[in-house]
Design an enzyme around this catalytic site. Structure first.
Site, PDB file in Angstrom:
ATOM      1  N   HIS A  22     -85.053 -17.672  37.240  1.00 25.69           N
ATOM      2  CA  HIS A  22     -85.286 -19.120  37.151  1.00 25.69           C
ATOM      3  C   HIS A  22     -86.038 -19.620  38.390  1.00 25.69           C
ATOM      4  O   HIS A  22     -86.973 -20.418  38.284  1.00 25.69           O
ATOM      5  CB  HIS A  22     -83.954 -19.887  37.087  1.00 25.69           C
ATOM      6  CG  HIS A  22     -83.122 -19.657  35.858  1.00 25.69           C
ATOM      7  ND1 HIS A  22     -81.773 -19.431  35.919  1.00 25.69           N
ATOM      8  CD2 HIS A  22     -83.455 -19.642  34.542  1.00 25.69           C
ATOM      9  CE1 HIS A  22     -81.288 -19.301  34.684  1.00 25.69           C
ATOM     10  NE2 HIS A  22     -82.294 -19.411  33.835  1.00 25.69           N
ATOM     11  N   LYS A  46     -69.393 -25.970  25.412  1.00 25.77           N
ATOM     12  CA  LYS A  46     -69.210 -24.738  26.191  1.00 25.77           C
ATOM     13  C   LYS A  46     -68.390 -25.011  27.443  1.00 25.77           C
ATOM     14  O   LYS A  46     -68.525 -26.068  28.055  1.00 25.77           O
ATOM     15  CB  LYS A  46     -70.578 -24.223  26.643  1.00 25.77           C
ATOM     16  CG  LYS A  46     -71.273 -23.366  25.627  1.00 25.77           C
ATOM     17  CD  LYS A  46     -72.358 -22.591  26.356  1.00 25.77           C
ATOM     18  CE  LYS A  46     -73.456 -22.111  25.468  1.00 25.77           C
ATOM     19  NZ  LYS A  46     -74.617 -21.672  26.215  1.00 25.77           N
ATOM     20  N   ARG A  95     -89.275 -13.597  29.112  1.00 30.77           N
ATOM     21  CA  ARG A  95     -89.070 -12.339  29.841  1.00 30.77           C
ATOM     22  C   ARG A  95     -89.527 -11.149  29.030  1.00 30.77           C
ATOM     23  O   ARG A  95     -90.059 -10.194  29.559  1.00 30.77           O
ATOM     24  CB  ARG A  95     -87.577 -12.168  30.167  1.00 30.77           C
ATOM     25  CG  ARG A  95     -87.055 -13.131  31.191  1.00 30.77           C
ATOM     26  CD  ARG A  95     -85.567 -13.203  31.150  1.00 30.77           C
ATOM     27  NE  ARG A  95     -85.110 -13.651  29.852  1.00 30.77           N
ATOM     28  CZ  ARG A  95     -83.874 -14.008  29.575  1.00 30.77           C
ATOM     29  NH1 ARG A  95     -82.943 -13.930  30.484  1.00 30.77           N
ATOM     30  NH2 ARG A  95     -83.532 -14.424  28.378  1.00 30.77           N
ATOM     31  N   SER A 133     -78.577 -15.284  32.839  1.00 28.62           N
ATOM     32  CA  SER A 133     -77.323 -15.876  33.340  1.00 28.62           C
ATOM     33  C   SER A 133     -76.119 -15.189  32.701  1.00 28.62           C
ATOM     34  O   SER A 133     -75.117 -14.917  33.356  1.00 28.62           O
ATOM     35  CB  SER A 133     -77.277 -17.369  33.015  1.00 28.62           C
ATOM     36  OG  SER A 133     -78.318 -18.040  33.656  1.00 28.62           O
TER      37      SER A 133
HETATM   38  O1  PNS Z   1     -80.804 -22.047  28.942  1.00 24.97           O
HETATM   39  P1  PNS Z   1     -80.907 -22.206  27.463  1.00 24.97           P
HETATM   40  O2  PNS Z   1     -79.523 -22.219  26.864  1.00 24.97           O
HETATM   41  O3  PNS Z   1     -81.800 -21.192  26.832  1.00 24.97           O
HETATM   42  O4  PNS Z   1     -81.582 -23.634  27.160  1.00 24.97           O
HETATM   43  C1  PNS Z   1     -81.649 -24.137  25.859  1.00 24.97           C
HETATM   44  C2  PNS Z   1     -82.115 -25.605  25.861  1.00 24.97           C
HETATM   45  C3  PNS Z   1     -81.301 -26.445  26.817  1.00 24.97           C
HETATM   46  C4  PNS Z   1     -83.576 -25.667  26.269  1.00 24.97           C
HETATM   47  C5  PNS Z   1     -81.971 -26.126  24.399  1.00 24.97           C
HETATM   48  O5  PNS Z   1     -80.702 -25.819  23.916  1.00 24.97           O
HETATM   49  C6  PNS Z   1     -82.200 -27.631  24.268  1.00 24.97           C
HETATM   50  O6  PNS Z   1     -83.301 -28.109  24.424  1.00 24.97           O
HETATM   51  N1  PNS Z   1     -81.112 -28.395  24.003  1.00 24.97           N
HETATM   52  C7  PNS Z   1     -81.144 -29.840  23.898  1.00 24.97           C
HETATM   53  C8  PNS Z   1     -80.950 -30.336  22.454  1.00 24.97           C
HETATM   54  C9  PNS Z   1     -82.259 -30.225  21.681  1.00 24.97           C
HETATM   55  O7  PNS Z   1     -83.225 -30.870  21.959  1.00 24.97           O
HETATM   56  N2  PNS Z   1     -82.228 -29.333  20.660  1.00 24.97           N
HETATM   57  C10 PNS Z   1     -83.392 -29.042  19.844  1.00 24.97           C
HETATM   58  C11 PNS Z   1     -84.216 -27.924  20.475  1.00 24.97           C
HETATM   59  S1  PNS Z   1     -85.578 -27.481  19.484  1.00 24.97           S
END
Ligand code: PNS
Length: 167
Positions: A22, A46, A95, A133
């Site tokens: 990150h 979570k 990645r 993570s």
């Molecule tokens: O670290 P992560 O878990 O891969 O991140 C995922 C994240 C936070 C980018 C995704 O879950 C997100 O954007 N969540 C917010 C809700 C949302 O907009 N959902 C639709 C995504 S297309």
């Protein structure tokens, strides 16, 4: 002549915990965009390893010398948050090919919801391509070596927790 609008990017994620991968992406993004907001998703479902406030504090500490890097939390739709922040770019790290399907789907859904918002994928240094993570948490909990795979402040906090648990 009016000056061009600053290019604001959002780098969203859980960052639980922040990894060296990150950090690598944020550093790269900070060189390309006028400002980059590291946006931590508040996920009520979570149980996180680090609280939102701890994750914000970690990112602020690691990037204290970067004037164009900020850390915030968000909830709800990412595109709504991005619009509220006047961001035009979403940054995501890629990645390996295995990341691609999920990222592609998310990028296209976000484009469907907010056509003006571009997702930009960035590759971390190849030495971090296996770092996530989830694996950091697992390896650390089972006593494996994580030095260099997370910033020193994250390692310190993890070790601090281990000590308080053993007491
Ligand atoms: O670290 P992560 O878990 O891969 O991140 C995922 C994240 C936070 C980018 C995704 O879950 C997100 O954007 N969540 C917010 C809700 C949302 O907009 N959902 C639709 C995504 S297309």
């Amino acid at each position: 002549m009016t000056s061009p609008r600053p290019r604001i990017a959002i780098y969203p994620g859980s960052f639980d915990p922040l990894t060296s991968g990150h950090v690598d992406i944020i550093e790269r993004g900070s060189k390309i965009f006028d400002s980059i907001i590291v946006a931590i998703l508040v996920n009520a479902e979570k149980v996180p390893l680090f609280t939102e406030n701890e994750r914000i504090a970690i990112i602020r500490e690691v990037f204290k010398d970067f004037k164009n890097v900020q850390a915030e939390t968000f909830n709800g739709l990412l595109v709504d948050y991005a619009q509220a922040k006047k961001a035009t770019v979403l940054v995501r790290g890629l990645r390996a090919v295995s990341d691609f399907e999920y990222e592609f789907q998310m990028a296209l859904m976000n484009r469907h919801l907010a056509p003006g918002l571009e997702t930009v994928f960035m590759m971390p240094d190849e030495k971090y391509t296996f770092v996530s993570s989830r694996l950091i948490k697992e390896v650390f909990t089972l006593g494996g070596e994580i030095t260099g795979l997370v910033p020193p402040v994250v390692e310190e906090k993890l070790r601090g927790r281990q000590k308080t648990r053993k007491k």
